[in-house]
Design an enzyme around this catalytic site. Structure first.
Site, PDB file in Angstrom:
ATOM      1  N   ASP A 161       8.834  22.681 -14.425  1.00  0.00           N
ATOM      2  CA  ASP A 161       8.323  22.611 -13.059  1.00  0.00           C
ATOM      3  C   ASP A 161       7.401  23.807 -12.887  1.00  0.00           C
ATOM      4  OD1 ASP A 161       7.817  22.728 -10.347  1.00  0.00           O
ATOM      5  OD2 ASP A 161       9.917  22.650  -9.728  1.00  0.00           O
ATOM      6  N   VAL A 162       6.096  23.571 -12.748  1.00  0.00           N
ATOM      7  CA  VAL A 162       5.143  24.683 -12.743  1.00  0.00           C
ATOM      8  C   VAL A 162       5.290  25.579 -11.526  1.00  0.00           C
ATOM      9  CG1 VAL A 162       3.474  23.404 -14.134  1.00  0.00           C
ATOM     10  CG2 VAL A 162       3.268  23.371 -11.627  1.00  0.00           C
ATOM     11  N   TYR A 204      -5.645  21.855   0.358  1.00  0.00           N
ATOM     12  CA  TYR A 204      -6.174  21.527  -0.968  1.00  0.00           C
ATOM     13  C   TYR A 204      -7.444  22.331  -1.251  1.00  0.00           C
ATOM     14  CZ  TYR A 204      -7.696  18.661  -4.924  1.00  0.00           C
ATOM     15  OH  TYR A 204      -8.089  18.237  -6.160  1.00  0.00           O
ATOM     16  N   LYS A 215      -8.086  25.219  -4.220  1.00  0.00           N
ATOM     17  CA  LYS A 215      -9.093  25.029  -5.269  1.00  0.00           C
ATOM     18  C   LYS A 215     -10.138  26.143  -5.250  1.00  0.00           C
ATOM     19  CE  LYS A 215      -7.230  21.508  -7.196  1.00  0.00           C
ATOM     20  NZ  LYS A 215      -6.657  21.629  -8.554  1.00  0.00           N
ATOM     21  N   ASN A 256      -3.603  22.183 -15.752  1.00  0.00           N
ATOM     22  CA  ASN A 256      -4.033  20.979 -15.050  1.00  0.00           C
ATOM     23  C   ASN A 256      -3.135  20.551 -13.900  1.00  0.00           C
ATOM     24  OD1 ASN A 256      -5.209  18.110 -14.848  1.00  0.00           O
ATOM     25  ND2 ASN A 256      -3.127  17.701 -15.574  1.00  0.00           N
TER      26      ASN A 256
END
Length: 252
Positions: free
Chosen positions: A62-63, A157, A161, A89
């Site tokens: 789990d990142v 989001y 980013k 990713n």
């Protein structure tokens, strides 16, 4: 171990861009560690690679969880002995949500996956690349065209980013003494299940709903392989790959 053997890790390797990239890296001769939360999709990716004659290993994590990430990269170090490439990713889409409808839990969830997860995986890969012999490696972060221009109602989001771009540039600078290169690929409308809705129509900046063009995800995967295959003396700092006809360049 052959000095020419190359090892890569891909987060979010169970589906979409991550799966396509893992398959493409294996086809290019990399041995690939498949990282993700759900074992079954990772096993499916591994099977696809194995049938084609490649080599891949499942390393679930789990990142968003520090200990989970550290355990995954410890397994990579034990199995491979080194790591040449990380495709950072794993991430999540946040949809279109008006700011006044945001909850703190929603914000924190997007940040945990899209930003903290990128940091944790980059840090784990960095530590391994710094201590291995020969020293160095390459980290490729999955950004987005939202790192340059937002879609309507996507503050969480878009913020994450933009922050990934900051991580990429910082690592590209800080990696110089250790032969660690860092790159970012900004992807616009790769054809995966997550973008299927775009064929039906998505919210545009002028308030209209319009379908958007997509590109085959293999084009994205091949671009990442090209970045990953460069010698460490060369680096593609930023690459944008997108559907030619999508509404990104210009106004509507």
């Amino acid at each position: 171990m052959s000095a020419s053997k190359k090892f890569a890790a891909v987060t979010g390797a169970g589906s979409g861009i991550g799966r396509a990239t893992a398959i493409a890296l294996a086809a290019a001769g990399f041995t690939v560690a498949l990282i993700g939360r759900r074992e079954e999709p990772l096993l499916e990716t591994r099977e696809t690679i194995s049938v084609a004659g490649g080599e891949a290993h499942v390393s679930g994590a789990d990142v968003t969880n520090e200990s989970s990430v550290e355990s995954a990269f410890s397994r990579i170090a034990e199995r491979f002995g080194r790591l040449d490439v990380l495709f950072n990713n794993a991430g999540r889409n946040a949809g279109a949500v008006p700011l006044d409808d945001y909850t703190l839990d929603f914000w924190n969830d997007v940040v945990a996956t899209n930003l903290t997860g990128v940091f944790l995986c980059a840090r784990a890969a960095w530590r391994l690349m710094k201590q291995q012999t020969p020293q160095g490696g390459r980290i490729i972060n999955n950004g987005s065209i939202s790192a340059h221009s937002p879609r309507p109602n996507t503050i969480a989001y878009t913020a994450t980013k933009h922050a990934v771009t900051g991580i990429t540039r910082s690592l590209a600078l800080d990696g110089r003494p250790y032969n660690i290169a860092c790159s970012q690929i900004d992807i616009g409308n790769a054809a995966t299940p997550l973008t299927e809705r775009m064929t039906l129509g998505v919210l545009q900046a002028d308030g209209s709903m319009a379908p958007e063009a997509r590109i085959d995800v293999t084009h994205v995967a091949n671009a990442i392989v090209q970045m990953a295959s460069l010698p460490l003396e060369a680096n593609v700092l930023n690459m944008t790959i997108m559907a030619t006809a999508m509404p990104f360049v210009g106004r509507g």
